[in-house]
Structure formats: structure tokens, C-alpha cells
Design an enzyme around this catalytic site. Structure first.
Site, short mmCIF file in Angstrom:
data_model
loop_
_atom_site.label_atom_id
_atom_site.label_comp_id
_atom_site.label_asym_id
_atom_site.label_seq_id
_atom_site.Cartn_x
_atom_site.Cartn_y
_atom_site.Cartn_z
N SER A 1 1.05 -1.19 0.07
CA SER A 1 -0.08 0.16 0.02
C SER A 1 1.04 1.06 -0.01
O SER A 1 2.07 1.19 0.11
CB SER A 1 -0.92 -0.08 1.27
N TYR B 1 10.21 8.16 16.31
CA TYR B 1 10.16 8.00 14.84
C TYR B 1 11.29 8.97 14.35
O TYR B 1 11.74 8.31 13.01
CB TYR B 1 8.74 8.57 14.31
#
Length: 265
Positions: free
Chosen positions: A17, A155
Site C-alpha cells: 500500500s 520516529y
């Protein structure tokens, strides 16, 4: 431009995806034999079948790269059909964490998903590239590696690690015919991002049409010189170029595709 990727075998991790899907589609369109990777078999196989239906060559590999066992399973599936010429380390993820929410366990999990996943695939697949005396390793990084914000600390740190390991790998691969580079996207408009921004628009007064919402939300959230979000195909184009023979003289580099979001060199 012909990128000379015919018969090159390319694994794109996390390509069932989003950004990974755009990359694997473009590489297949350029003639590469692509391996679509994901954890969900139905989604992963659907991407491969779309490529095959349009005349491309595709296979799949399934597994969770955040674990040693999952990465080994993916490597076994890939190497069963021979070595790969191109590895795109795209797989990763993040949660919208603050410093308070990002516990030590969250940091560990984020590193397993975003850093060690790529390290595992490099260790499994680069030795085969050395036998071919040619190869490409491209790591998908991001602007937060260079210009972090107060949120998403785990992150952002993993993106910096991805940038760093890619350059270190380039030094290690000196003289082998294998290059290692980073493509660093800015904010990219994938369906989930557009859905989130559209939901936020009414409360922020960003307008009603998507054109209005995109322009105003970019100004508020990720100001850049182009004035919009990037498209997955634009990142895929940079990746495909680095895979090509035209990029033989590029290694250890970070190519930013972010509309000018990051201001430092």
C-alpha cells in the site's frame, strides 16, 4: 527516459500500500522483476496481480520484518528464486506520540520496526549483490531526520538512524559496484493522510474543497516552497532514478523530495 532496469530483480519492503506500492509499480513499469512485500497476504497479492495484469513481472514475499523470524522468512522466500539486484527499505511506521507517551518500550518497538527491519534485510540480501558485482540499496528516510519537531521523538530518531546507516553502508560497499542512498520524502499525500486532513479541516477553517484544504493545511502544518503535499509517484520517481544506471556515480547521498520543507543543507 529508459532507466535500464529490465531483468533487474527488486524487493520493495512494505509495498502492499501507500508509498511502497507506488515504488513497486513504477519499477515494474520500467521492466524490473519486482517482489511485493507485506504482512497481509490479500493486499500484497492484490498489488502483485495488478502489476501482472498490466504486463509486469511480480511475485510476493510475506512476513513481519520487525522480528528476526519474520525477516528470515521473507529472505527465504525472496532468495528461493535467486539473488536480488535492488533492495528498497521502505517498510516502517509510527504512532502520533509525544515525549510523555513515548516510553522506553515504544522506542524499542519503533527501532525494531523502522531500523532493525532494514538492517536485517541488508544483512540477508547484500551478500548476494556482491556476487553479482552490482546492486542498489535505497533507504526511505524523511525530513524529520534532519529537522525534528517536539513530537514524534522516537520516529524522528529512527529516521536519523536510517539516514546514518545508509551512508555507513555506502562506505562499507566501496568498490563492490553496489550503491547505498537515501530518498527523504516530505509530507506525502497518501489516502490515509488525505482522510485525516479532510476530517481536521472544518475545525481549523481550511475550507471545503480539497484544493482549499490542501493549500491551507500545508501552510499550517508543513509549509514548503511548492505549497502542496508530495505525491507518492514523485518519491517513486526519485527511487527509480537511483536504481538506474544513470545513478552509478551516486552513493552515500540523501535526496530530499520535500518541496523545500527542510531548510538546512
Amino acid at each position: 527516459m529508459k532507466l535500464n532496469l529490465e531483468n533487474k530483480r527488486a524487493l520493495v519492503t512494505g509495498s502492499s500500500s501507500g508509498l511502497g506500492k507506488a515504488i513497486v509499480n513504477l519499477l515494474a513499469a520500467e521492466g524490473a522483476k519486482v517482489i511485493v512485500h507485506g504482512r497481509n497476504e490479500e493486499r500484497t497479492r492484490a498489488v502483485a496481480n495488478e502489476i501482472i495484469a498490466t504486463g509486469g513481472i511480480a511475485e510476493i514475499a510475506l512476513g513481519d520484518l520487525s522480528t528476526e523470524e519474520g525477516a528470515q522468512a521473507v529472505a527465504d522466500q525472496v532468495l528461493a528464486h535467486g539473488p536480488v539486484d535492488i533492495l528498497i527499505n521502505n517498510a516502517g511506521g509510527y504512532a502520533h506520540t509525544t515525549w510523555k507517551e513515548a516510553t522506553a518500550d515504544v522506542w524499542k518497538n519503533t527501532y525494531e520496526t523502522n531500523v532493525l527491519s532494514g538492517v536485517r534485510m541488508i544483512r540477508h540480501l547484500v551478500p548476494g549483490m556482491k556476487t553479482l558485482q552490482w546492486g542498489r540499496v535505497i533507504t526511505i528516510g524523511g525530513g524529520l531526520a534532519i529537522q525534528p519537531t517536539a513530537s514524534l521523538p522516537d520516529y524522528s530518531a529512527t529516521l536519523a538512524a536510517r539516514h546514518n546507516l545508509a551512508v555507513s553502508l555506502a562506505r562499507q560497499l566501496k568498490g563492490t559496484g553496489i550503491t547505498s542512498n537515501v530518498v527523504a520524502p516530505g509530507a506525502i499525500l497518501i489516502p490515509s493522510v488525505q482522510e485525516l486532513i479532510t476530517k481536521l479541516a472544518p475545525s481549523h477553517g481550511w475550507g471545503e474543497t480539497w484544493d482549499e484544504i490542501e493549500k491551507k493545511s500545508v501552510e499550517a502544518l508543513v509549509p514548503n516552497d511548492i505549497g502542496r503535499y508530495g505525491r507518492p509517484e514523485e518519491i517513486a520517481g526519485a527511487v527509480a532514478y537511483l536504481c538506474s544506471t544513470y545513478a552509478d556515480y551516486i552513493t552515500g547521498s540523501v535526496i530530499r523530495v520535500d518541496g523545500g520543507t527542510v531548510r538546512c543543507l
